[in-house]
Scaffold this active site. Structure first.
Site, PDB file in Angstrom:
ATOM      1  CG  MET A   9     -21.886  -1.758  32.463  1.00  0.00           C
ATOM      2  SD  MET A   9     -23.040  -1.751  33.830  1.00  0.00           S
ATOM      3  CE  MET A   9     -21.889  -3.189  35.049  1.00  0.00           C
TER       4      MET A   9
ATOM      5  CG  ASP B 107     -16.477   4.610  33.007  1.00  0.00           C
ATOM      6  OD1 ASP B 107     -15.934   3.430  32.993  1.00  0.00           O
ATOM      7  OD2 ASP B 107     -16.032   5.418  32.465  1.00  0.00           O
TER       8      ASP B 107
ATOM      9  CD  GLN C 218     -19.110   5.333  28.652  1.00  0.00           C
ATOM     10  OE1 GLN C 218     -18.537   5.756  27.978  1.00  0.00           O
ATOM     11  NE2 GLN C 218     -20.503   6.486  28.509  1.00  0.00           N
TER      12      GLN C 218
ATOM     13  CD1 TRP D 297     -15.169   0.962  26.003  1.00  0.00           C
ATOM     14  CD2 TRP D 297     -13.936   1.308  24.115  1.00  0.00           C
ATOM     15  NE1 TRP D 297     -14.799   2.324  26.257  1.00  0.00           N
ATOM     16  CE2 TRP D 297     -14.825   2.670  24.577  1.00  0.00           C
ATOM     17  CE3 TRP D 297     -13.872   1.268  23.332  1.00  0.00           C
ATOM     18  CZ2 TRP D 297     -14.562   3.418  24.304  1.00  0.00           C
ATOM     19  CZ3 TRP D 297     -14.088   2.717  22.462  1.00  0.00           C
ATOM     20  CH2 TRP D 297     -14.218   3.579  22.828  1.00  0.00           C
TER      21      TRP D 297
ATOM     22  CG  PHE E 193     -15.874   8.820  25.983  1.00  0.00           C
ATOM     23  CD1 PHE E 193     -16.777   7.552  24.745  1.00  0.00           C
ATOM     24  CD2 PHE E 193     -15.056   9.144  25.431  1.00  0.00           C
ATOM     25  CE1 PHE E 193     -16.341   6.812  23.659  1.00  0.00           C
ATOM     26  CE2 PHE E 193     -14.883   8.216  24.354  1.00  0.00           C
ATOM     27  CZ  PHE E 193     -14.948   7.225  24.168  1.00  0.00           C
ATOM     28  CB  SER E 194     -18.049   8.653  31.644  1.00  0.00           C
ATOM     29  OG  SER E 194     -18.007   7.093  31.841  1.00  0.00           O
TER      30      SER E 194
ATOM     31  NE  ARG F 224     -11.397   9.898  29.322  1.00  0.00           N
ATOM     32  CZ  ARG F 224     -10.034  10.417  28.125  1.00  0.00           C
ATOM     33  NH1 ARG F 224     -10.570  11.329  27.748  1.00  0.00           N
ATOM     34  NH2 ARG F 224      -9.205   9.655  29.333  1.00  0.00           N
TER      35      ARG F 224
ATOM     36  CD1 TRP G  71     -10.248   1.613  32.670  1.00  0.00           C
ATOM     37  CD2 TRP G  71     -10.776   0.169  30.313  1.00  0.00           C
ATOM     38  NE1 TRP G  71     -10.950   2.228  31.549  1.00  0.00           N
ATOM     39  CE2 TRP G  71     -11.752   1.766  30.673  1.00  0.00           C
ATOM     40  CE3 TRP G  71     -10.621  -0.528  29.741  1.00  0.00           C
ATOM     41  CZ2 TRP G  71     -13.038   1.379  30.008  1.00  0.00           C
ATOM     42  CZ3 TRP G  71     -11.776  -0.306  29.233  1.00  0.00           C
ATOM     43  CH2 TRP G  71     -13.018   0.542  28.872  1.00  0.00           C
TER      44      TRP G  71
HETATM   45  C1  FRU Z   1     -13.518   5.223  32.221  1.00  0.00           C
HETATM   46  C2  FRU Z   1     -13.148   5.163  30.490  1.00  0.00           C
HETATM   47  C3  FRU Z   1     -14.094   7.153  30.583  1.00  0.00           C
HETATM   48  C4  FRU Z   1     -15.087   7.393  29.106  1.00  0.00           C
HETATM   49  C5  FRU Z   1     -14.926   6.270  29.608  1.00  0.00           C
HETATM   50  C6  FRU Z   1     -15.266   5.807  27.579  1.00  0.00           C
HETATM   51  O1  FRU Z   1     -13.108   4.203  32.385  1.00  0.00           O
HETATM   52  O2  FRU Z   1     -12.460   5.762  30.024  1.00  0.00           O
HETATM   53  O3  FRU Z   1     -13.232   8.905  31.006  1.00  0.00           O
HETATM   54  O4  FRU Z   1     -15.514   8.873  29.525  1.00  0.00           O
HETATM   55  O5  FRU Z   1     -14.422   5.369  29.735  1.00  0.00           O
HETATM   56  O6  FRU Z   1     -16.068   4.576  28.206  1.00  0.00           O
END
Ligand code: FRU
Length: 505
Positions: free
Chosen positions: A53, A55, A71, A79, A114-115, A182, A320
């Protein structure tokens, strides 16, 4: 250009038609939740049912309940191809898992969903997300494209809109990146829809674009609200834009920032850009930059306006660059306790949602206690614990507080009163990797009594300084039996301390 093939085949399950990919994710969740887990879950923080998991997404109200999407990659704790996981709660603390909401099952989102965000319209829950697509160019090179898409649903199942993507990067100003566009945050005001999304200016650094629409289908660029100009990091991710008190806040998560004293560290950060907003011209004027969280593990926060009028923020409790989770854990992530945001004395203050207080048990209070050598106070310990502490007196210059302590393990908060610096250090938390373990913050005002509100859960410590003026959030994966809390000081320290256990049955 050619597309990477997509598995968008649909099947019917009960009354709904879902894609094979989504059903596969839901089946993976069901199986994971049936298994007996080796590791204990956090007591009062949301964790994903299985897999990876990051965002928080679509944090919003729907039919009187708080919804949280996130996410999600359900198949492994790293990821990968992004889905949206889903949960709901009636009090922000106790969450109920719902089936995964979105899978990357269309051509335009085949590289990842994505987010994004959610908006309630009558009976409908509208999700807006970034559809990421990878194309193979004629020269064989692979290129990513990011555009904004819509899905509409009933709180469980969502149908992606036929004319997706609805906001494409062609609407951005000349020279803006097509690859980095995004994280749409959608809201409605005076019968008009608005979206802010992160993007990259032609100078290579972040900008936030504001779009508007009357029907959710035809969108126009309103303005570029603010941009980094290569000063506040590179790409700006996960924007949010909302009024708070008599100010307007643009919340951003910049990537690749350079360290700036103790305010910002190198890499991914989060910032409240506060200022004024002129609705007619869609012009935001930034007055101040405020660091959102000084801890080791906090990113990509998103807010919602609760039905009772509170601006509530939740963040991903992970970094991250230093992802921290034990390899034997079947799930990777946790969210912070949702926080109420308040505009006060020229700053955004953060407070854990008031609903947490109803889970307080077994109060222990020492209104006046003096400490010098290392001291444990009877009844003050725990790994699902809230502490309210006030440090007073001027007979010391440095004091220390150890938490999650046992058998040589501890995580420490050190207060240097003379310099007005607070340092969190998890070097001795039992971590076996060479990852970043300390971070410090400079108090806005030195030499005033320090008040702390600390939330200790099985794997995290959130420290709210001076009524939420500054916050530090970090993960600690020390064995959960390590419940000790001690205080020590290089002179006479006077404390007023209250401890509660947090019990969520
Ligand atoms: C932020 C991010 C967002 C993107 C998502 C992808 O942590 O990089 O910009 O939409 O994670 O998982």
């Amino acid at each position: 250009m050619t597309d990477i093939p997509v598995n968008s085949h649909r099947i019917s399950i009960g009354d709904s038609i879902v894609s094979m990919l989504l059903e596969k994710a839901r089946e993976q969740e069901r199986q994971a939740l049936e298994k007996k887990e080796e590791r204990l879950r956090p007591v009062f923080h949301f964790s994903n049912p299985t897999g990876w998991m990051n965002d928080p997404n679509g944090f919003s109200e729907y039919k009187g309940e708080h919804h949280l999407f996130y996410q999600y990659y359900p198949y492994a704790t790293h990821w990968d191809s992004m889905h949206w996981g889903h949960a709901k709660s009636s009090d922000f603390i106790r969450w109920e898992y719902l089936p995964a909401a979105l899978a990357p099952d269309e051509e335009y989102d085949s590289f990842g969903v994505f987010s994004g965000s959610a908006l309630t319209e009558g009976e409908k829950q509208i999700l807006m997300y970034t559809g990421v697509r990878e194309l193979i160019l004629e020269n064989g090179e692979k290129k990513i494209f990011q555009n904004q898409c819509i899905a509409v649903g009933d709180g469980t199942d969502y149908v992606k809109c036929e004319n997706n993507p609805v906001i494409t990067s062609s609407l951005l100003p000349e020279g803006s990146s097509r690859e980095d566009f995004r994280d749409p945050k959608l809201w409605k005001e005076d019968d008009r829809y608005f979206v802010v999304a992160g993007s990259r200016h032609k100078d290579g650094s972040g900008q936030i674009a504001l779009f508007y629409s009357d029907d959710l289908e035809q969108w126009k660029l309103g303005s570029i609200l603010d941009r980094s100009e290569n000063k506040l990091g590179k790409m700006w991710e996960c924007p949010d834009f909302f009024p708070l008190g008599d100010k307007q806040v643009l919340l951003i998560s910049p990537q690749e920032m350079e360290a700036d004293g103790l305010e910002f560290h190198g890499g991914n950060n989060t910032a409240f850009l506060t200022g004024t907003y002129e609705k007619q011209t869609m012009k935001f004027t930034r007055e101040q930059v405020q660091c959102v969280d000084y801890g080791l593990d906090f990113y990509a926060p998103q807010t919602m306006l609760s039905d009772d009028g509170r601006r509530v923020m939740i963040g991903w409790m992970q970094s991250w660059d230093n992802p921290m989770y034990p390899p034997e854990q079947a799930w990777s992530g946790m969210m912070t306790v949702p926080r109420e945001l308040i505009w006060k004395d020229g700053y955004v203050y953060q407070k854990p949602v008031r609903e947490l207080e109803k889970y307080r048990r077994n109060a222990v209070n020492y209104p006046v206690v003096y400490v010098e050598k290392e001291t444990a106070l009877p009844g003050v310990s725990g790994r699902s614990t809230e502490l309210l502490i006030k440090f007073t007196g001027k007979e010391y210059t440095k004091c220390r507080m150890k938490m999650a302590a046992e058998n040589g393990y501890y995580s420490e908060l050190v207060y240097d009163r003379e310099d007005g610096i607070l340092t969190f250090d998890r070097s001795h938390s039992g971590i076996r990797r060479d990852c970043i373990c300390t971070r410090s913050l400079k108090l806005r005002e030195k030499d005033k009594d320090l008040s702390l509100r600390i939330l200790i859960d099985r794997y995290s410590i959130e420290i709210f300084v001076n009524e939420g003026e500054q916050v530090m959030t970090s993960l600690v994966y020390t064995p959960v039996s390590a419940e000790g809390i001690t205080f020590s000081s290089n002179g006479r320290l006077c404390m007023d301390i209250t401890k509660y256990d947090i019990e969520v049955e």
